[in-house]
Design a protein around this motif. Sequence first.
Motif, PDB file in Angstrom:
ATOM      1  N   LEU A 129      -0.255   1.957  14.078  1.00 49.58           N
ATOM      2  CA  LEU A 129      -0.407   3.052  12.840  1.00 49.58           C
ATOM      3  C   LEU A 129      -1.724   3.799  12.724  1.00 49.58           C
ATOM      4  N   GLY A 130      -1.922   4.946  12.737  1.00 50.13           N
ATOM      5  CA  GLY A 130      -3.038   5.744  12.295  1.00 50.13           C
ATOM      6  C   GLY A 130      -2.909   6.594  10.996  1.00 50.13           C
ATOM      7  N   GLU A 131      -3.748   6.430  10.338  1.00 46.35           N
ATOM      8  CA  GLU A 131      -3.677   7.408   8.985  1.00 46.35           C
ATOM      9  C   GLU A 131      -4.991   8.161   8.765  1.00 46.35           C
ATOM     10  N   TYR A 132      -4.866   9.360   8.025  1.00 41.70           N
ATOM     11  CA  TYR A 132      -6.161  10.024   7.481  1.00 41.70           C
ATOM     12  C   TYR A 132      -5.771  10.718   6.145  1.00 41.70           C
ATOM     13  N   GLN A 133      -6.661  10.574   5.091  1.00 44.11           N
ATOM     14  CA  GLN A 133      -6.299  11.343   3.861  1.00 44.11           C
ATOM     15  C   GLN A 133      -7.498  12.114   3.521  1.00 44.11           C
ATOM     16  N   THR A 134      -7.346  13.367   3.016  1.00 47.06           N
ATOM     17  CA  THR A 134      -8.401  14.231   2.817  1.00 47.06           C
ATOM     18  C   THR A 134      -9.356  14.107   1.681  1.00 47.06           C
ATOM     19  N   ASN A 135      -8.740  13.410   0.676  1.00 44.43           N
ATOM     20  CA  ASN A 135      -9.525  13.671  -0.533  1.00 44.43           C
ATOM     21  C   ASN A 135     -10.700  12.739  -0.521  1.00 44.43           C
ATOM     22  N   ASN A 136     -10.669  11.348   0.091  1.00 46.73           N
ATOM     23  CA  ASN A 136     -11.718  10.578   0.170  1.00 46.73           C
ATOM     24  C   ASN A 136     -12.004  10.259   1.568  1.00 46.73           C
TER      25      ASN A 136
ATOM     26  N   THR B 245       1.568  16.225 -15.831  1.00 47.42           N
ATOM     27  CA  THR B 245       2.590  16.122 -14.828  1.00 47.42           C
ATOM     28  C   THR B 245       2.183  16.307 -13.440  1.00 47.42           C
ATOM     29  N   LEU B 246       2.536  15.693 -12.523  1.00 45.72           N
ATOM     30  CA  LEU B 246       2.180  15.813 -11.113  1.00 45.72           C
ATOM     31  C   LEU B 246       3.223  16.055 -10.151  1.00 45.72           C
ATOM     32  N   PHE B 247       2.796  17.040  -9.078  1.00 41.98           N
ATOM     33  CA  PHE B 247       3.793  17.188  -7.998  1.00 41.98           C
ATOM     34  C   PHE B 247       3.455  16.750  -6.789  1.00 41.98           C
ATOM     35  N   ASN B 248       4.193  16.300  -6.089  1.00 44.00           N
ATOM     36  CA  ASN B 248       3.851  15.660  -4.661  1.00 44.00           C
ATOM     37  C   ASN B 248       5.113  16.240  -3.700  1.00 44.00           C
ATOM     38  N   ALA B 249       4.636  16.125  -2.270  1.00 46.57           N
ATOM     39  CA  ALA B 249       5.562  16.760  -1.282  1.00 46.57           C
ATOM     40  C   ALA B 249       5.259  16.031  -0.178  1.00 46.57           C
ATOM     41  N   GLY B 250       6.245  15.840   0.830  1.00 47.16           N
ATOM     42  CA  GLY B 250       6.212  15.342   2.072  1.00 47.16           C
ATOM     43  C   GLY B 250       7.200  15.859   3.190  1.00 47.16           C
ATOM     44  N   ILE B 251       6.874  15.475   4.335  1.00 53.42           N
ATOM     45  CA  ILE B 251       7.573  16.000   5.505  1.00 53.42           C
ATOM     46  C   ILE B 251       7.492  14.910   6.688  1.00 53.42           C
ATOM     47  N   GLY B 252       8.518  14.756   7.493  1.00 54.60           N
ATOM     48  CA  GLY B 252       8.252  13.895   8.675  1.00 54.60           C
ATOM     49  C   GLY B 252       9.178  13.862   9.539  1.00 54.60           C
ATOM     50  N   SER B 253       9.061  13.323  10.560  1.00 54.09           N
ATOM     51  CA  SER B 253      10.209  13.251  11.653  1.00 54.09           C
ATOM     52  C   SER B 253       9.790  12.349  12.814  1.00 54.09           C
ATOM     53  N   ASP B 254      10.699  11.621  13.344  1.00 52.73           N
ATOM     54  CA  ASP B 254      10.701  10.845  14.732  1.00 52.73           C
ATOM     55  C   ASP B 254      10.559  11.714  15.730  1.00 52.73           C
ATOM     56  N   ILE B 255       9.731  11.488  16.724  1.00 52.81           N
ATOM     57  CA  ILE B 255       9.601  12.300  18.035  1.00 52.81           C
ATOM     58  C   ILE B 255      10.125  11.417  19.028  1.00 52.81           C
ATOM     59  N   THR B 256      11.222  11.764  19.779  1.00 51.44           N
ATOM     60  CA  THR B 256      11.998  11.010  20.499  1.00 51.44           C
ATOM     61  C   THR B 256      11.617  11.650  22.121  1.00 51.44           C
TER      62      THR B 256
ATOM     63  N   PHE C 288      -1.102  20.356  -7.151  1.00 49.08           N
ATOM     64  CA  PHE C 288      -1.917  21.394  -7.957  1.00 49.08           C
ATOM     65  C   PHE C 288      -3.465  21.049  -8.500  1.00 49.08           C
ATOM     66  N   ASP C 289      -3.767  19.752  -7.929  1.00 50.05           N
ATOM     67  CA  ASP C 289      -4.930  19.384  -8.289  1.00 50.05           C
ATOM     68  C   ASP C 289      -5.332  19.215  -9.566  1.00 50.05           C
TER      69      ASP C 289
ATOM     70  N   TYR D  76     -12.057  11.063 -14.336  1.00 48.68           N
ATOM     71  CA  TYR D  76     -10.773  11.183 -14.018  1.00 48.68           C
ATOM     72  C   TYR D  76     -10.180  10.554 -12.749  1.00 48.68           C
ATOM     73  N   ASP D  77      -9.110  10.709 -12.535  1.00 49.71           N
ATOM     74  CA  ASP D  77      -8.271  10.214 -11.324  1.00 49.71           C
ATOM     75  C   ASP D  77      -8.399  11.242 -10.216  1.00 49.71           C
ATOM     76  N   MET D  78      -7.850  10.641  -8.991  1.00 46.31           N
ATOM     77  CA  MET D  78      -7.972  11.364  -7.710  1.00 46.31           C
ATOM     78  C   MET D  78      -7.141  12.603  -7.898  1.00 46.31           C
ATOM     79  N   GLY D  79      -7.905  13.715  -7.373  1.00 43.81           N
ATOM     80  CA  GLY D  79      -7.323  15.231  -7.241  1.00 43.81           C
ATOM     81  C   GLY D  79      -6.454  14.899  -6.076  1.00 43.81           C
ATOM     82  N   ARG D  80      -6.202  16.581  -5.672  1.00 43.14           N
ATOM     83  CA  ARG D  80      -5.203  16.637  -4.454  1.00 43.14           C
ATOM     84  C   ARG D  80      -5.646  15.792  -3.331  1.00 43.14           C
ATOM     85  N   ASN D  81      -4.540  15.379  -2.740  1.00 45.77           N
ATOM     86  CA  ASN D  81      -4.882  14.496  -1.563  1.00 45.77           C
ATOM     87  C   ASN D  81      -3.741  14.710  -0.512  1.00 45.77           C
ATOM     88  N   ILE D  82      -3.973  14.867   0.806  1.00 48.99           N
ATOM     89  CA  ILE D  82      -2.948  15.256   1.697  1.00 48.99           C
ATOM     90  C   ILE D  82      -3.129  14.021   2.932  1.00 48.99           C
ATOM     91  N   SER D  83      -2.315  13.581   3.551  1.00 51.25           N
ATOM     92  CA  SER D  83      -2.226  12.450   4.357  1.00 51.25           C
ATOM     93  C   SER D  83      -1.372  12.699   5.536  1.00 51.25           C
TER      94      SER D  83
END
Length: 817
Positions: free
Chosen positions: A243-250, A742-753, A771-772, A799-806
């Motif tokens: 498993l590999g992961e990267y997050q933009t905020n920090n 109010t916070l909005f979040n989103a996600g997308i993903g897939s298995d590659i076969t 919306f940061d 304040y808490d963490m702003g926009r974050n993309i992983s």
Amino acid sequence: MFNLVKKFFLSLCLISAFNAQSQVTLSGFVLDQKSKEPLFGVNIFIPELTIGTTTDTSGHYKISNLPKRKILVRISYVGYKTIIESVDLTTLSQKDFTIEESPEQMNEVVVTGTSKATEIRRSPVPIAVLESKEINLSLNTNIIDALTKLPGISEVTTGPNISKPFIRGMGYNRVLTLFDDVRQEGQQWGDEHGIEVDEYSIDKAEVVKGPSSLTYGSDGLAGVVNLIPFPSVPTGTIKGNFLGEYQTNNGLFGGSLSLDGNQKGIIWGGRISHKQAKDYQDRYDGRVYNTAFSETDANIYTGINKQWGYSHLNFSIFNDLQEIPDGSRDSLTRQFTKQITEADSVRPIVSKSELNSYKISVLHQHVQHYRLYSTSNIYFDGSKIGIILGYQENIRQEFSHPQAPETPGLDLYLHTFTYDVKYYLPEIKGWEITPGVNGMYQLNSNKGTEFIIPDYRQFDLGAFLLLKKSFKKIEVSAGARYDMRFFTNDQMFIRKDPLTGFDIQVNLPDTARATKQFSAFKHTFSGLSGSAGMTYSITKSLSLKANIARGFRAPNIAEISANGVHPGTNIYQIGNPDFKPEFSLQGDLGFFFTSRPVILSVEGFYSEISNYIFNQKVLNHMGQDSIIVKGNETFKFSQAEAVLYGGEVSLDIHFFKWLHFENSLSVVYGVNEGGNGTKINDSSRYLPFIPPLHTHSELRVEFDKGIKHFSSVYALISMEYYAKQNRVYLADNTESATPGYTLFNAGIGSDITKKNGSVFCSIHIACSNIFDIAYQSHLSRLKYFEPYPKNTTGRSGIYDMGRNISLKVVIPIEVRN
């Protein structure tokens, strides 16, 4: 301890060899209910044995080395309705299953707080479950973050990597956290460090809401969080994943590599993980100084799965370097400053290069946690013995001396031995009867220059009895437990070291010019707890649950004996040796409806707590803040009567097989009733740290088959609403109201076969706080880190963490199948 575990494990090997000739095997086929076609890759899992397998291309499965007894089998497959069936292995060894396509959520099987594996829909005890799939779909910086998606669960935080779970408004030592059914012990009273568990190793989390879990004892007053690692792989296979992961905020980057094997019931495996991040950022504060961290974890295990049961031996290491924020800023520019001298008379502004660095600063904490435990279930004719033995060592160091960076201020060593023995009797006229005994021995010692708690020893002993029976439409469970805690803390004298100027411990008779920091204390706490509940299945789709429980919690070391600066909190903490145990009486009522298009649940609770312990500020004779140590406000624990009530609502609508609309609402109210010498007025009528009303809505599309080399494709968007919290403990400026957001979040993903249909990798992209939005969680401790609250911005605290993309990529590894 090591020799004891080794001897016990070898004895089980001898039992295995003796019983090898009488193995039981379960095999069969899994078919599509409508087409009768075989299904490939269906998961067949036996929760109480922690083993399972998957079907081959012909839909066939086979599980060997099983005990001759009734077991629950869970059959799950993406896009199909999960089924739970009881299989009696004393009479059959072949069982075929047919499953139907359905958008319904999985029918869960839980093991936490029950006499044996139980369907969640039939358990009277309020339980919530979070599966690994849901963990991957959300953006988290630690495993407790992921749990907040469950209704009724929140977290108190001190930055992105320090979180502790709260259940229905209660946390710390009122929530018992387990790892693989072993209680987690790492200075649980503290709120400036998180749970010492590798989040990448968790397959599933089970949360018991309320004091109904009698199998664990004191500290489960609010409930239990059981973090369950991935199960062993099927026999004859060697599998793993990267498993590999990267997050933009920090700038968080993380990685985890695991490998597991099973050869004729001999299992083994291991995992190594690392994640590292620099200071996080938000719209108002920019990068928040001293919130970076670096965490490294490792785990190895081995064991035996045979027809007589199983025995597993597990060893893990948790090593976390976590910076300590203090919120200090320049009064003119509002930029963060840092401490560079012991006197702290001059504070330079933190440079941009430091804010963007992964290097851990001089002022940080170093938490190490070592865990060794064995879990065994041994089957006899119609009965079973479960034995869990564990040893944990927690080393918690907080480096608070800028001119002596190698000298820890707080330096605590906690040794914990845990034991748990249960005997599952043969059924008597349909009644499942489980007596048991469990507890722990703890030894805690100080080795630093700052002392907030004394050295102490405690021994916990608890005995319990659980009863359970299933009628045609009614499931009944009940139980009782009695706990005793034998507690002793030592007296401590301290004085200045003439060479370093720091405080050091001294012992009698060498106490000249020394100050007595702690007095000797010895006490035995005891209490009776119990629970009784019922689930009534009105129809196949409709059920009603009711449960009443009495909980018990002994005061923790800080509440009894604390006397010193609590590093990382900016407070001087005082305990009270006259405290009595907390007792609660809680009633739960739940309504559940399940159909193909709609799943609805409504749960409510009401809890009365006597001798409720809470923290309040100490004032001087002029009504001002009492200051014992400069820069630290003084707080002292108090007791009162308290009432908490509220509930959760969940509504999941499945318009089509591929479209899901999931919604939840959680609300809890906490009222301070006074008593025990505590006077109540308008500013102190509410309990502190009660989360606000919270709603979560998620619209998700899923396509199982996908296009070409893409399968299990999904996309989601979610909204989280937190109402304003103005029902707070305002007395003495202890707590402040929090605006809603109010916070909005989103996600997308897939298995590659691959060409043969097997998964090459899984990709998950998520964005939180799209919306940061600049916001402060009501349970964020950084909200109060502000030396200059009256500034020109009109804002205070961090304040808490702003926009974050992983971006998360999971690559399966299959050496042999």
